[in-house]
Design a protein around this motif. Structure first.
Motif, PDB file in Angstrom:
ATOM      1  N   PRO A  72       0.814  -1.209   0.000  1.00  0.00           N
ATOM      2  CA  PRO A  72       0.000   0.000   0.000  1.00  0.00           C
ATOM      3  C   PRO A  72       0.854   1.268   0.000  1.00  0.00           C
ATOM      4  N   GLY A  73       0.320   2.305  -0.620  1.00  0.00           N
ATOM      5  CA  GLY A  73       0.944   3.615  -0.593  1.00  0.00           C
ATOM      6  C   GLY A  73       0.305   4.450   0.506  1.00  0.00           C
ATOM      7  N   PHE A  74       0.941   5.564   0.818  1.00  0.00           N
ATOM      8  CA  PHE A  74       0.396   6.467   1.826  1.00  0.00           C
ATOM      9  C   PHE A  74       0.814   7.889   1.492  1.00  0.00           C
ATOM     10  N   LEU A  75       0.044   8.852   1.978  1.00  0.00           N
ATOM     11  CA  LEU A  75       0.341  10.258   1.769  1.00  0.00           C
ATOM     12  C   LEU A  75       1.105  10.788   2.971  1.00  0.00           C
ATOM     13  N   GLY A  76       2.054  11.694   2.715  1.00  0.00           N
ATOM     14  CA  GLY A  76       2.813  12.300   3.803  1.00  0.00           C
ATOM     15  C   GLY A  76       3.166  13.741   3.478  1.00  0.00           C
ATOM     16  N   SER A  87      10.541   4.591  -0.742  1.00  0.00           N
ATOM     17  CA  SER A  87      10.798   3.160  -0.955  1.00  0.00           C
ATOM     18  C   SER A  87       9.715   2.272  -0.344  1.00  0.00           C
ATOM     19  N   ILE A  88       8.989   2.787   0.636  1.00  0.00           N
ATOM     20  CA  ILE A  88       7.924   1.988   1.254  1.00  0.00           C
ATOM     21  C   ILE A  88       6.529   2.448   0.807  1.00  0.00           C
ATOM     22  N   GLY A  89       6.469   3.273  -0.238  1.00  0.00           N
ATOM     23  CA  GLY A  89       5.178   3.646  -0.818  1.00  0.00           C
ATOM     24  C   GLY A  89       4.700   5.049  -0.524  1.00  0.00           C
ATOM     25  N   GLY A  90       5.546   5.876   0.093  1.00  0.00           N
ATOM     26  CA  GLY A  90       5.142   7.238   0.428  1.00  0.00           C
ATOM     27  C   GLY A  90       4.965   8.125  -0.794  1.00  0.00           C
ATOM     28  N   ILE A  91       3.942   8.959  -0.743  1.00  0.00           N
ATOM     29  CA  ILE A  91       3.655   9.926  -1.798  1.00  0.00           C
ATOM     30  C   ILE A  91       3.590  11.294  -1.132  1.00  0.00           C
ATOM     31  N   PRO A  92       4.518  12.216  -1.498  1.00  0.00           N
ATOM     32  CA  PRO A  92       4.524  13.533  -0.852  1.00  0.00           C
ATOM     33  C   PRO A  92       3.333  14.388  -1.269  1.00  0.00           C
ATOM     34  N   ASN A 114      -5.912  19.589  -5.662  1.00  0.00           N
ATOM     35  CA  ASN A 114      -6.981  18.636  -5.414  1.00  0.00           C
ATOM     36  C   ASN A 114      -6.374  17.247  -5.231  1.00  0.00           C
ATOM     37  N   VAL A 115      -5.990  16.940  -4.011  1.00  0.00           N
ATOM     38  CA  VAL A 115      -5.344  15.671  -3.693  1.00  0.00           C
ATOM     39  C   VAL A 115      -6.262  14.497  -4.019  1.00  0.00           C
ATOM     40  N   VAL A 116      -7.563  14.653  -3.763  1.00  0.00           N
ATOM     41  CA  VAL A 116      -8.514  13.572  -4.047  1.00  0.00           C
ATOM     42  C   VAL A 116      -8.421  13.189  -5.518  1.00  0.00           C
ATOM     43  N   ASP A 117      -8.534  14.169  -6.417  1.00  0.00           N
ATOM     44  CA  ASP A 117      -8.484  13.871  -7.851  1.00  0.00           C
ATOM     45  C   ASP A 117      -7.113  13.336  -8.267  1.00  0.00           C
ATOM     46  N   ASP A 118      -6.044  13.842  -7.644  1.00  0.00           N
ATOM     47  CA  ASP A 118      -4.697  13.342  -7.964  1.00  0.00           C
ATOM     48  C   ASP A 118      -4.574  11.857  -7.611  1.00  0.00           C
ATOM     49  N   TYR A 166     -13.904  10.202  -0.395  1.00  0.00           N
ATOM     50  CA  TYR A 166     -14.159  10.627  -1.770  1.00  0.00           C
ATOM     51  C   TYR A 166     -13.194   9.978  -2.760  1.00  0.00           C
ATOM     52  N   ILE A 167     -12.002   9.663  -2.310  1.00  0.00           N
ATOM     53  CA  ILE A 167     -11.074   8.910  -3.171  1.00  0.00           C
ATOM     54  C   ILE A 167     -11.699   7.558  -3.506  1.00  0.00           C
ATOM     55  N   ALA A 168     -12.150   6.836  -2.474  1.00  0.00           N
ATOM     56  CA  ALA A 168     -12.756   5.513  -2.690  1.00  0.00           C
ATOM     57  C   ALA A 168     -14.017   5.612  -3.544  1.00  0.00           C
ATOM     58  N   LEU A 169     -14.847   6.607  -3.258  1.00  0.00           N
ATOM     59  CA  LEU A 169     -16.094   6.770  -3.994  1.00  0.00           C
ATOM     60  C   LEU A 169     -15.823   7.056  -5.476  1.00  0.00           C
ATOM     61  N   LYS A 170     -14.930   8.025  -5.752  1.00  0.00           N
ATOM     62  CA  LYS A 170     -14.636   8.394  -7.144  1.00  0.00           C
ATOM     63  C   LYS A 170     -13.881   7.291  -7.888  1.00  0.00           C
ATOM     64  N   ALA A 171     -13.014   6.569  -7.167  1.00  0.00           N
ATOM     65  CA  ALA A 171     -12.242   5.489  -7.800  1.00  0.00           C
ATOM     66  C   ALA A 171     -13.061   4.194  -7.874  1.00  0.00           C
ATOM     67  N   LYS A 172     -14.231   4.202  -7.242  1.00  0.00           N
ATOM     68  CA  LYS A 172     -15.124   3.033  -7.220  1.00  0.00           C
ATOM     69  C   LYS A 172     -14.438   1.806  -6.610  1.00  0.00           C
TER      70      LYS A 172
END
Length: 186
Positions: A56-60, A76-81, A89-93, A126-132
Motif C-alpha cells: 500500500p501507498g500512503f500520503l505524507g 521506498s515503502i510507498g510514500g507519496i509527498p 486537489n489531492v482527491v483527484d490526484d 471521496y477517493i474511494a467513492l470516485k475510484a469506485k
C-alpha cells in the motif's frame, strides 16, 4: 530479510494481527485511531506480513520527503509527498493514480493528524467513492496490541451515514493516547 525482521519485531513487541488484506487489486485502507507517531511503526510491519503482494501507498507531508535519507526511505515503502501549503486537489490526484495503475492500495488516516479531531477529513472517502473501490478499515488497538483488518465497506455516496458507521466501528478500539481517539458525537 526485511519481511522476516519486521514480522519478528511486531510479534516480539507483543502485537497480533487479526484479518488479512483484501485480495483485490485496488482499495483504500482507512486507519484509525491515529493518536501517536508510533502508529507508523506498528503498522509498517503489517505491510510485510503476507505471502501475497501487499504494497500500500500512503500520503505524507512533503517536508518529510525533502530530508535526504528520510525521503528516500518513505518513497521506498510507498510514500507519496503532498504539499499542503499549495492549493491542489489531492482527491483527484489520487483517483488518477487509481485509474492509471493496475494495482494500487492507498492507506489514509481519516483523522488527518495525531491530535483529537471532532470531525474527520473526508478525502479518503471521496477517493474511494470516485475510484469506485471499497474501504478496508484498519484499527490500531493498543489496549489489546492488535491490528484489526476485518471490516470492509463499500462507499454508498451517503457520506454522513458511512462516516458515522466507520466512527462507531473505530470507537471500540483504543489508540496509544485514547483521549485523542475516535469519540462519537452525541
Amino acid at each position: 530479510m526485511k519481511r522476516l525482521f519486521l514480522s519478528w519485531a511486531f510479534k516480539l513487541a507483543g502485537w497480533k494481527l487479526k484479518g488479512e488484506p483484501l485480495e483485490l487489486k485496488k482499495y483504500v485502507i482507512a486507519v484509525a485511531p491515529h493518536t501517536s507517531n508510533l502508529d507508523f511503526f506498528v503498522a509498517l510491519p503489517v505491510k510485510y506480513m503476507f505471502p501475497h503482494e501487499f504494497r500500500p501507498g500512503f500520503l505524507g507531508k512533503d517536508s518529510l520527503f525533502s530530508i535526504p535519507l528520510v525521503g528516500w526511505f518513505l518513497r521506498s515503502i510507498g510514500g507519496i509527498p503532498v504539499n499542503r501549503s499549495k492549493k491542489s486537489n489531492v482527491v483527484d490526484d489520487v483517483v488518477k493514480i487509481f485509474e492509471q495503475e493496475e494495482r494500487f492500495i492507498m492507506v489514509i488516516s481519516p483523522e488527518g493528524t495525531r491530535s483529537y479531531v471532532p470531525k474527520w477529513r473526508t478525502g479518503f472517502y471521496y477517493i474511494a467513492l470516485k475510484a469506485k473501490v471499497p474501504i478496508m478499515l484498519a484499527a490500531l488497538d493498543y489496549e489489546h496490541k492488535t491490528v484489526d483488518i476485518t471490516e470492509v465497506i463499500e462507499p454508498t455516496g451517503d457520506v454522513e451515514k458511512d462516516i458515522a458507521y466507520m466512527r462507531r466501528y473505530f470507537s471500540q478500539f483504543k489508540g496509544k493516547y485514547p483521549e485523542k481517539g475516535v469519540v462519537l458525537e452525541e
